[in-house]
Scaffold this motif. Structure first.
Motif, mmCIF file in Angstrom:
data_model
loop_
_atom_site.group_PDB
_atom_site.id
_atom_site.type_symbol
_atom_site.label_atom_id
_atom_site.label_comp_id
_atom_site.label_asym_id
_atom_site.label_seq_id
_atom_site.Cartn_x
_atom_site.Cartn_y
_atom_site.Cartn_z
ATOM 1 N N ARG A 152 50.624 18.183 20.316
ATOM 2 C CA ARG A 152 51.601 18.769 19.405
ATOM 3 C C ARG A 152 51.225 18.422 17.966
ATOM 4 O O ARG A 152 50.472 17.469 17.715
ATOM 5 C CB ARG A 152 53.004 18.251 19.716
ATOM 6 C CG ARG A 152 53.487 18.562 21.119
ATOM 7 C CD ARG A 152 53.752 20.026 21.303
ATOM 8 N NE ARG A 152 54.326 20.329 22.602
ATOM 9 C CZ ARG A 152 54.586 21.547 23.025
ATOM 10 N NH1 ARG A 152 54.327 22.583 22.254
ATOM 11 N NH2 ARG A 152 55.114 21.758 24.222
ATOM 12 N N LEU A 153 51.800 19.161 17.035
ATOM 13 C CA LEU A 153 51.527 18.927 15.620
ATOM 14 C C LEU A 153 52.799 18.555 14.885
ATOM 15 O O LEU A 153 53.854 19.159 15.086
ATOM 16 C CB LEU A 153 50.910 20.170 14.972
ATOM 17 C CG LEU A 153 49.540 20.603 15.497
ATOM 18 C CD1 LEU A 153 49.091 21.865 14.766
ATOM 19 C CD2 LEU A 153 48.504 19.498 15.336
ATOM 20 N N LEU A 154 52.696 17.544 14.042
ATOM 21 C CA LEU A 154 53.736 17.157 13.095
ATOM 22 C C LEU A 154 53.237 17.631 11.732
ATOM 23 O O LEU A 154 52.289 17.060 11.197
ATOM 24 C CB LEU A 154 53.935 15.639 13.122
ATOM 25 C CG LEU A 154 55.157 15.019 12.434
ATOM 26 C CD1 LEU A 154 55.120 13.501 12.579
ATOM 27 C CD2 LEU A 154 55.280 15.380 10.975
ATOM 28 N N ILE A 155 53.832 18.673 11.213
ATOM 29 C CA ILE A 155 53.363 19.231 9.943
ATOM 30 C C ILE A 155 54.182 18.653 8.799
ATOM 31 O O ILE A 155 55.411 18.784 8.769
ATOM 32 C CB ILE A 155 53.451 20.769 9.940
ATOM 33 C CG1 ILE A 155 52.577 21.354 11.045
ATOM 34 C CG2 ILE A 155 53.039 21.328 8.581
ATOM 35 C CD1 ILE A 155 51.106 20.971 10.944
ATOM 36 N N ASP A 156 53.510 18.008 7.878
ATOM 37 C CA ASP A 156 54.148 17.450 6.683
ATOM 38 C C ASP A 156 53.947 18.435 5.545
ATOM 39 O O ASP A 156 52.827 18.604 5.050
ATOM 40 C CB ASP A 156 53.538 16.088 6.353
ATOM 41 C CG ASP A 156 54.319 15.345 5.278
ATOM 42 O OD1 ASP A 156 54.704 15.988 4.285
ATOM 43 O OD2 ASP A 156 54.538 14.132 5.428
ATOM 44 N N VAL A 157 55.023 19.117 5.142
ATOM 45 C CA VAL A 157 54.884 20.126 4.092
ATOM 46 C C VAL A 157 54.640 19.474 2.736
ATOM 47 O O VAL A 157 54.031 20.091 1.850
ATOM 48 C CB VAL A 157 56.119 21.051 4.047
ATOM 49 C CG1 VAL A 157 56.178 21.938 5.281
ATOM 50 C CG2 VAL A 157 57.416 20.263 3.882
ATOM 51 N N ALA A 158 55.096 18.226 2.555
ATOM 52 C CA ALA A 158 54.786 17.512 1.308
ATOM 53 C C ALA A 158 53.290 17.244 1.211
ATOM 54 O O ALA A 158 52.712 17.273 0.115
ATOM 55 C CB ALA A 158 55.561 16.201 1.252
ATOM 56 N N ASN A 159 52.641 16.981 2.351
ATOM 57 C CA ASN A 159 51.199 16.757 2.343
ATOM 58 C C ASN A 159 50.437 18.049 2.067
ATOM 59 O O ASN A 159 49.361 18.023 1.438
ATOM 60 C CB ASN A 159 50.755 16.145 3.666
ATOM 61 C CG ASN A 159 51.275 14.729 3.848
ATOM 62 O OD1 ASN A 159 51.789 14.128 2.902
ATOM 63 N ND2 ASN A 159 51.157 14.199 5.043
ATOM 64 N N LEU A 160 50.967 19.184 2.514
ATOM 65 C CA LEU A 160 50.348 20.463 2.151
ATOM 66 C C LEU A 160 50.412 20.674 0.638
ATOM 67 O O LEU A 160 49.462 21.173 0.027
ATOM 68 C CB LEU A 160 51.044 21.614 2.879
ATOM 69 C CG LEU A 160 50.878 21.680 4.402
ATOM 70 C CD1 LEU A 160 51.641 22.868 4.962
ATOM 71 C CD2 LEU A 160 49.412 21.748 4.808
ATOM 72 N N HIS A 161 51.539 20.286 0.027
ATOM 73 C CA HIS A 161 51.657 20.396 -1.428
ATOM 74 C C HIS A 161 50.683 19.434 -2.115
ATOM 75 O O HIS A 161 50.027 19.792 -3.105
ATOM 76 C CB HIS A 161 53.088 20.092 -1.866
ATOM 77 C CG HIS A 161 53.260 20.055 -3.359
ATOM 78 N ND1 HIS A 161 53.115 21.173 -4.150
ATOM 79 C CD2 HIS A 161 53.550 19.020 -4.214
ATOM 80 C CE1 HIS A 161 53.314 20.839 -5.418
ATOM 81 N NE2 HIS A 161 53.574 19.545 -5.478
#
Length: 434
Positions: free
Chosen positions: A172-181
Motif C-alpha cells: 500500500r502507499l501512504l501519500i504525503d501531499v506536503a512532500n509532493l509540495h
C-alpha cells in the motif's frame, strides 16, 4: 482497505488535546516512541473508545542497501499487535549506510534520505518490502518522502517508481501531499503529474503537514501551519480518488488545540471540494507479481557504495559525489546537524541546562567531525566525552556537572545514590590517583 476517516498525529505534548478533540476517527503514533508493554494511558483510552491507532515507523530504512533488520521488524510487529492496528507504515528512504557491504564504518543519518529512482534501487526496495511484509502481522504501507537533494542519473519519475513498486509487491502507499509540495519547490517536480502517474488504487491514507520556505528551499518542518498549496494538492488527489484516510501531522511548535481543529476543518473542506469533482471508480488492489529469482546482491553492492558516499559527504565532510548539487548538499548537511542537536537536546535535556547558551554551537562543532554511528543516546554520551577530554570547558562548575552527568549514564547500570556506595566510589577514586 479500511476507511480510516480524519485523523491527527498523536504526540505526548498534545495527548490531552487529542483526546478531547471532536471528529477524530484515528491517530498515528511514531512506532519507535512506544513500548508495547507500557503503552501511554492516552493511547489506551483512545483504543477503548474505538479510535484506531496506526504505528508509523521512522528507522527501518527500507530503501537502504541492507536487508531489513529482523529486530526492528519484530519491534514494529509487536507494536501493531499491542495496538490492534489494521496496518503499519514506514518510509521509502534510507537512514544509514556503510558497514559490511562497503567495508566501511556504519553511518547513521538520523533523518529520512531519498532513494535514487533507479532500477537497482527499485529491485533492492522491492525485496526489502517483501521481507518486511512476511515479518509483519498486518499490511504494510510506505510513504513518499520530502527531499532537499536530487540524485544524478535517475531513471524514473517518482510516480513511475511508486507505480512499479506497488505493482511488483502489492504494498500500500501512504501519500504525503506536503512532500509532493516540497519536491515541487526543491526539485521542480509537478505535483499534478506525480498524482497522475501514481497507483492511487493502492492508497492506504494521506499525510498533510506544514513547512516553510527559506532562500528558495522548502523545509518540511511539521512545525508550521498547512499552507494553501498543500491543501490544493490534497483537493487534486481527492478529485481522483476518495482517500481512505487523511491525517494532520505536527511534530513541533504545537499551537493551541483550536488552531489544530481549524486545520483539520480546512483538510476536510479540501477533501470535500475534491470529492465534488470526482466520479468514484471501483476499488482494485495493486497487482502483485511473483518475486524475481535474480539475485539482488550486485544491485545492493552498487547501491551501498552510492548511499555511503552520499551520507559520508553529508555527515563526515568527505568530498561531494559527482553529479550532486554542492550548495544543496551543504543545506542538507547543516539541516542534519541541526536536527541532531535538537534531538540530542530532547534525549538528554540536562545537556542544554548544564551548557547553557554554549550547547548548540558546541554540539554543531562536535557534529562536524563526529558522524553519528549509533543512536541519539550514544551520540549524547560521545558529545559529552569529547567536551570532557578536549579541555575546552573553562568553567569548573560546568565541567564538574557534565562529568557527573556522563558518569551517571555511561555505565551498564545507573550509579547508585546510596551514601555508602557513593563514599566507596569516592574512596576508590582517591586510591587510584595514588
Amino acid at each position: 482497505m479500511e476507511r480510516l476517516g480524519t485523523g491527527i498525529g498523536w504526540r505526548p505534548e498534545i495527548a490531552d488535546a487529542v483526546e478531547r478533540m471532536p471528529g477524530i476517527d484515528w491517530v498515528e503514533a511514531v512506532a519507535e516512541n512506544l513500548c508495547p508493554g507500557h503503552l501511554p494511558e492516552s493511547l489506551r483510552r483512545l483504543r477503548e473508545r474505538g479510535v484506531t491507532v496506526v504505528p508509523h515507523g521512522v528507522s527501518l530504512g527500507l530503501g537502504g542497501a541492507d536487508r531489513p533488520d529482523a529486530g526492528r521488524l519484530l519491534a514494529l510487529a509487536e507494536r501493531a499487535e499491542a495496538l490492534g492496528s489494521p496496518l503499519v507504515t514506514e518510509h521509502i528512504a534510507f537512514v544509514r549506510a556503510g558497514g559490511p557491504l562497503t567495508a566501511s564504518p556504519r553511518l547513521e543519518a538520523g533523518h529520512l534520505l531519498p532513494v535514487p529512482r533507479t532500477r537497482d534501487a527499485l529491485d533492492v526496495l522491492c525485496e526489502n518490502i517483501r521481507i518486511a511484509q512476511d515479518a509483519l502481522p498486518v499490511p504494510l504501507a510506505v510513504e513518499n518522502i520530502a527531499a532537499l537533494i536530487s540524485w544524478p542519473g535517475e531513471e524514473m519519475t517518482e510516480g513511475q517508481f511508486l507505480y512499479d513498486l506497488a505493482d511488483r509487491t502489492g504494498v500500500r502507499l501512504l501519500i504525503d501531499v506536503a512532500n509532493l509540495h516540497t519536491n515541487h519547490v526543491n526539485r521542480g517536480e509537478d505535483p499534478a503529474e506525480a498524482l497522475a502517474e501514481l497507483p492511487l488504487e493502492a492508497l492506504a491514507y494521506v499525510h498533510v503537514a506544514g513547512g516553510f520556505e527559506r532562500d528558495g528551499v522548502w523545509h518540511d518542518s511539521h512545525a508550521h501551519p498547512v499552507p494553501r498549496p498543500v491543501l490544493d494538492i490534497l483537493t487534486d488527489l481527492a478529485s481522483r480518488i476518495s482517500p481512505p484516510g487523511v491525517l494532520l501531522e505536527r511534530d513541533e511548535n504545537f499551537p493551541e488545540p483550536g488552531e489544530l481543529e481549524r486545520e483539520l476543518g480546512a483538510i476536510r473542506e479540501a477533501v470535500e471540494k475534491g470529492g465534488g469533482a470526482r466520479a468514484d471508480g471501483a476499488w482494485r488492489a495493486a497487482a502483485t507479481v511473483e518475486p524475481s529469482s535474480v539475485s539482488t546482491d550486485p544491485a545492493r553492492q552498487r547501491l551501498a557504495l552510492d548511499q555511503t558516499a552520499l551520507l559520508s559527504a553529508l555527515v563526515a565532510g568527505t568530498p561531494v559525489p559527482e553529479g550532486f548539487d554542492r550548495v544543496r548538499l551543504g543545506v542538507q548537511a547543516r539541516a542534519l546537524a541541526g536536527k541532531r542537536a535538537d534531538v540530542v537536546a530532547k534525549v538528554a535535556p540536562e545537556l542544554p541546562v548544564i551548557l547553557g547558551a554554549g550547547y548548540r554551537p558546541a554540539f554543531l562543532a562536535y557534529a562536524q567531525g563526529a558522524p553519528m554511528t549509533d543512536g541519539y543516546r550514544r551520540d549524547a554520551l560521545s558529545f559529552a566525552e569529547q567536551l570532557l577530554l578536549g579541555g575546552e570547558l573553562a568553567d569548573a562548575r560546568v565541567r564538574r556537572e557534565l562529568r557527573e552527568w556522563w558518569l551517571e549514564r555511561s555505565g551498564p547500570t545507573p550509579r547508585s545514590r546510596r551514601p555508602a556506595v557513593r563514599l566507596a566510589r569516592a574512596t576508590r577514586r582517591v586510591l587510584l590517583r595514588h
